[in-house]
Design an enzyme around this catalytic site. Structure first.
Site, mmCIF file in Angstrom:
data_model
loop_
_atom_site.group_PDB
_atom_site.id
_atom_site.type_symbol
_atom_site.label_atom_id
_atom_site.label_comp_id
_atom_site.label_asym_id
_atom_site.label_seq_id
_atom_site.Cartn_x
_atom_site.Cartn_y
_atom_site.Cartn_z
ATOM 1 N N ASP A 199 0.792 -1.227 0.000
ATOM 2 C CA ASP A 199 0.000 0.000 0.000
ATOM 3 C C ASP A 199 0.829 1.283 0.000
ATOM 4 O O ASP A 199 0.264 2.380 0.081
ATOM 5 C CB ASP A 199 -0.935 0.016 1.209
ATOM 6 C CG ASP A 199 -2.076 -0.967 1.075
ATOM 7 O OD1 ASP A 199 -2.636 -1.067 -0.028
ATOM 8 O OD2 ASP A 199 -2.395 -1.644 2.070
ATOM 9 N N ASP A 257 -5.468 -4.707 -6.178
ATOM 10 C CA ASP A 257 -5.220 -3.345 -5.716
ATOM 11 C C ASP A 257 -3.775 -2.919 -5.976
ATOM 12 O O ASP A 257 -3.478 -1.724 -6.155
ATOM 13 C CB ASP A 257 -5.497 -3.225 -4.215
ATOM 14 C CG ASP A 257 -6.735 -3.967 -3.745
ATOM 15 O OD1 ASP A 257 -7.000 -5.076 -4.261
ATOM 16 O OD2 ASP A 257 -7.423 -3.474 -2.832
#
Length: 406
Positions: free
Chosen positions: A122, A183
């Protein structure tokens, strides 16, 4: 306050007719003015007791609430870069120096991610949405250094035997191997940027390898996507394809497909290889074909309770922004269909059905975070707002005959 209320009223009037099929009524400037109003409303609450704690970043507003629930900047919190990114976009739209100063303060709280070992994928969401937009608008050399250092950190999760970045080191045992989630495609943009702005050229190669391996293993023959691919760490073979946030392993989770569309759009931009644009087109085709009438998807295209299933405005925002970029890749008007689809999405998102308005201080309602965990269902979520204002700014540039350097 009177000026702010006037702007808010103008924005509501301009956008109230957007719910229908016609998109020419979408006034982008009024939509951006509405976002600015909501930003100021949120900031008034965040700073009501004096100077804000800039390490507390807005995350969500649940049903019945009016103000942002904030999370401390920490390894376990992946959404911390979106609020600073929103402030940078609002500054870009308004040139308000007060907003710029606040964007700087919230951004600087994320510097720690350039100084610690990578803990998961992330880092791009955290640092490129914040520092990346900050550098684009200010060219502050310190921001560049933070981005490159964070890109180097992210690249340590790359396994050359597998060919992808490990998404969740903490879930290796649970999932049974080296895991890569869809993602992660969004985080490749930071690697590409770093490679062409003074970082190690290897970062480009890592990003391309990750995109290729994901293309090979995380899509079905109809171009719908798997959320998760699991690889044998030693052989590099793909051993499992499943979901974590979707309805079922074989369903099309809306935001996962959105991440894929956005990700491969970026990969084409950065490499110029037409195979990535052709692939993105196929991902878009299956997404658009299955949308409901208002162009905002249900949280999963195969949810069993459609048409009563929750929507996911965040997925619509991500796709709208990607389609507007895609629309600029073609000559002879070929990209107009993508622009028109994006405008339909933004028109619905800017209607009274989806805008938060007086309900709370976010931009949008009706996003779905993690349905299987019953988390953030039918909520306002910070990343929906981020991609909404990004899409509006992209549309504004297109309408003005401009294309920003990404």
């Amino acid at each position: 306050m009177k000026i702010r209320n006037l702007l808010y009223g103008i924005g509501i009037m301009a956008l109230s007719s957007c719910a229908g099929e016609k998109t020419e009524n979408l006034d982008v400037d009024k939509a951006l003015a509405y976002c600015d109003v909501q930003v100021h409303r949120a900031l008034a609450e965040l700073e009501k007791n004096g100077e804000a704690d800039y390490s507390m970043q807005p995350r969500n507003i649940l049903s019945g609430e009016k103000f942002w629930n904030c999370r401390k900047v920490a390894k376990e919190e992946w959404t911390g870069g979106f609020w600073p990114g929103i402030l940078w976009y609002d500054y870009e739209a308004t040139q308000n120096d007060t907003i710029r100063e606040l964007a700087e303060k919230y951004t600087e709280s994320l510097k720690l991610f350039s100084e610690i070992p990578a803990y998961d994928h992330d880092l791009g969401f955290l640092v490129f949405c914040s520092y990346g937009n900050g550098y684009r608008l200010t060219h502050n050399p310190t921001y560049r250094d933070v981005i490159i250092a964070t890109a180097d950190s992210l690249a340590t999760l790359y396994n050359p035997k597998v060919g992808t970045i490990l998404s969740w080191p903490r879930n290796i045992e649970m999932l049974g191997g080296h895991n890569t989630i869809m993602d992660n495609m969004i985080n490749l943009e930071m690697l590409f940027w770093a490679a062409r702005n003074g970082g190690d050229r290897r970062l480009f190669d890592v990003a391309v390898s990750h995109a290729d391996k994901t293309m090979e293993n995380q899509f079905r023959p109809d171009y719908t996507s798997y959320h998760v691919a699991v690889y044998d760490t030693l052989t590099g073979n793909c051993i499992k394809k499943c979901t974590h946030q979707g309805y079922a392993d074989e369903s099309m989770w809306a935001r996962g497909q959105a991440w894929a569309i956005y990700g491969y759009t970026v990969v084409f931009r950065e490499t110029g290889d037409p195979k990535y644009l052709e692939f993105a087109e196929k991902l878009v085709d299956v997404y658009l074909k299955n949308l409901p009438e208002d162009y905002v998807p249900y949280w999963d295209f195969n949810a069993p309770d459609i048409p009563n299933a929750p929507r996911d405005a965040s997925a619509a925002c991500v796709v709208a922004s990607a389609l507007l970029e895609m629309s600029g890749f073609y000559g002879n008007g070929q990209g107009e269909k993508y622009k028109e689809a994006a405008e339909k999405m933004l028109c619905s998102l800017s209607s009274d059905k989806y805008q938060s308005r007086d309900t709370n201080v976010a931009f949008l309602l009706h996003s779905t975070g993690h349905w299987p965990a019953k988390s953030e269902i039918d909520a306002s979520i910070i990343y929906a707002d981020y991609y909404y204002i990004e899409a509006l700014l992209r549309l504004k540039r297109i309408n003005e005959g401009l294309r920003a350097v990404e």
